[in-house]
Design a protein around this motif. Sequence first.
Motif, short mmCIF file in Angstrom:
data_model
loop_
_atom_site.label_atom_id
_atom_site.label_comp_id
_atom_site.label_asym_id
_atom_site.label_seq_id
_atom_site.Cartn_x
_atom_site.Cartn_y
_atom_site.Cartn_z
N ARG A 1 0.85 -1.19 0.00
CA ARG A 1 0.00 0.00 0.00
C ARG A 1 0.89 1.24 0.00
O ARG A 1 1.57 1.53 0.99
CB ARG A 1 -0.90 0.03 1.23
CG ARG A 1 -1.67 -1.26 1.51
CD ARG A 1 -2.87 -1.41 0.56
NE ARG A 1 -3.71 -2.53 0.96
CZ ARG A 1 -3.54 -3.78 0.54
NH1 ARG A 1 -2.55 -4.05 -0.30
NH2 ARG A 1 -4.33 -4.75 0.95
N LYS A 2 0.90 1.96 -1.09
CA LYS A 2 1.64 3.22 -1.16
C LYS A 2 0.65 4.38 -1.07
O LYS A 2 -0.26 4.48 -1.89
CB LYS A 2 2.43 3.30 -2.48
CG LYS A 2 3.55 2.29 -2.59
CD LYS A 2 4.30 2.46 -3.90
CE LYS A 2 5.41 1.43 -4.05
NZ LYS A 2 6.12 1.58 -5.35
N LYS A 3 0.85 5.25 -0.09
CA LYS A 3 -0.05 6.38 0.13
C LYS A 3 0.51 7.61 -0.60
O LYS A 3 1.41 8.29 -0.10
CB LYS A 3 -0.18 6.68 1.62
CG LYS A 3 -0.54 5.46 2.48
CD LYS A 3 -1.92 4.93 2.13
CE LYS A 3 -2.30 3.78 3.06
NZ LYS A 3 -3.61 3.20 2.74
N ILE A 4 0.02 7.86 -1.79
CA ILE A 4 0.55 8.97 -2.58
C ILE A 4 -0.53 9.96 -3.01
O ILE A 4 -0.21 11.02 -3.55
CB ILE A 4 1.28 8.45 -3.83
CG1 ILE A 4 0.30 7.72 -4.76
CG2 ILE A 4 2.44 7.54 -3.45
CD1 ILE A 4 0.90 7.34 -6.09
N ASN B 1 -0.99 -0.70 -6.81
CA ASN B 1 -0.44 -0.70 -5.45
C ASN B 1 -0.39 0.67 -4.80
O ASN B 1 0.40 0.90 -3.88
CB ASN B 1 0.96 -1.33 -5.42
CG ASN B 1 0.93 -2.83 -5.63
OD1 ASN B 1 0.00 -3.51 -5.21
ND2 ASN B 1 1.94 -3.34 -6.30
N THR B 2 -1.22 1.60 -5.25
CA THR B 2 -1.32 2.91 -4.63
C THR B 2 -2.79 3.20 -4.33
O THR B 2 -3.67 2.37 -4.57
CB THR B 2 -0.75 4.01 -5.54
OG1 THR B 2 -1.62 4.20 -6.67
CG2 THR B 2 0.64 3.65 -6.04
N ASP B 3 -3.05 4.41 -3.84
CA ASP B 3 -4.42 4.81 -3.50
C ASP B 3 -4.96 5.88 -4.44
O ASP B 3 -5.84 6.64 -4.08
CB ASP B 3 -4.48 5.31 -2.06
CG ASP B 3 -3.54 6.49 -1.81
OD1 ASP B 3 -2.67 6.75 -2.67
OD2 ASP B 3 -3.67 7.15 -0.76
#
Length: 458
Positions: free
Chosen positions: A124-127, A385-387
């Motif tokens: 989980r990448k929070k960008i 794999n990000t938001d």
Amino acid sequence: MPFFIRNKRSGGNKPKKLGGKKAQAKRKTDVKSQQLEKRGKFAPNLDEEITSEEEEEYDKNKKVIEEEDELEEETAQEKKVRLARQYLQQLQEQRAQDEEDKLDDEAIRTRLREDVLEASGRLRKKIADSYLEPEADDLKVFRSKKQRLSVTCITVSADEKYVFSGSKDASLVKYGMDGEKLGTILGGRKGAKDSHVGHCSHIYTIAVSSDGKFLASGDAGGYIHIWNPETLEHLKTFKKHRGPISGLSFRWGTHTLFSSSHDRMVMVWNLDAMAFVENLGGHQDAITGLDAFMRESCITSGGRDQSVIVYVLVEDKQLRFSGHYDSIDGVKLINEKTFVTYGQDGYLALWTTLKKRPHCVVKAAHGYQSNGIPNWLTAVATLINTDIMASGSMDGYVRVWKVDTDRHKSVKPLFSVPIPGVINSLAFTTSGSHLLVGVGQEHKMGRQSTSLLWLVGL
């Protein structure tokens, strides 16, 4: 008895030194050189001619001599101070090296941890919070005169060097990221498939392998063509589907290609051997969308059967999901366990493989038409794999969303980018720095003749 008396020489009894003052100075220099050689030092004769290499050696030895002379002259206290400073300098250098090694080890551990999480679908990448609404200068239009009809599909290579677009006139265009046109594969006339190398009907989907070795494109005639992305050389043609090709996707890191069609079938291809592997059934209506990532599985949307199926190849099983009340027009993976669907009911639905119904639904995600019916969602792109996620419709806007990838409770709007026309395709670059938008006057199943490709800098 006779004898002789020898006269005294001028200058007294001392013998006269030969060679004068110059000879004496030379002898002194030779004696000093011999003494220094015995001490392990080097003092060359300055009257001799020397080469550049000898001069460098002399400078080096002269420096050593000067340092030794200084050491001989320093006191005991000065020696202690000098040694202490050398010791402190060594400690500082060792500490800096340890910190550098620690950073390298930490970077390796972080990369390995991300690879493991990515493979398991838990990365989980929070960008999303770092994205800002683009300005007018951040928008760039790609246009090709050789693509006369609407852009229906776009894809970008994993190294972000090339952008490929397919059109309803059966042509493929290759661009650089700066908008430069690098090549075109023209479409053939309808019915000329036997004499023309390439497509002779509308291109509906396009995909490029993660290593950039293969480009696949599918058309309304059920043909899948394989190309070399660098040279646009034609490599292979597959014809096994009995309906239009609606989706193509490569398994990440491999040359395994998944294809879906309106004939309700999913097929698996091995491009290393250029061969068909197997077909997968299960849908009751035309398949409208397909996506895949790292696992040996793919996910499809079933159009008017209002279902989503995850095909798990290793276990030879299917996972079924349902939740829309109208046709599902596409599906996109957010990670290996989370995905999003969109369709003609205007829904934007967030799912996980752990639940048969959507966790979160955004109704009328692009507003309503004048007759009160929600705008039909026509395209969605996710950055794996990000938001972050983007969606397109026919309301003249591309909307960017933040996805709750932890609890899966919300999909929040971030900003909108005005793009006139119907959004037929969306694609993020691998880094997420740009969003590509394929635009037409009508949906890709319509018949208008305007072709635009927008590059949005994020």
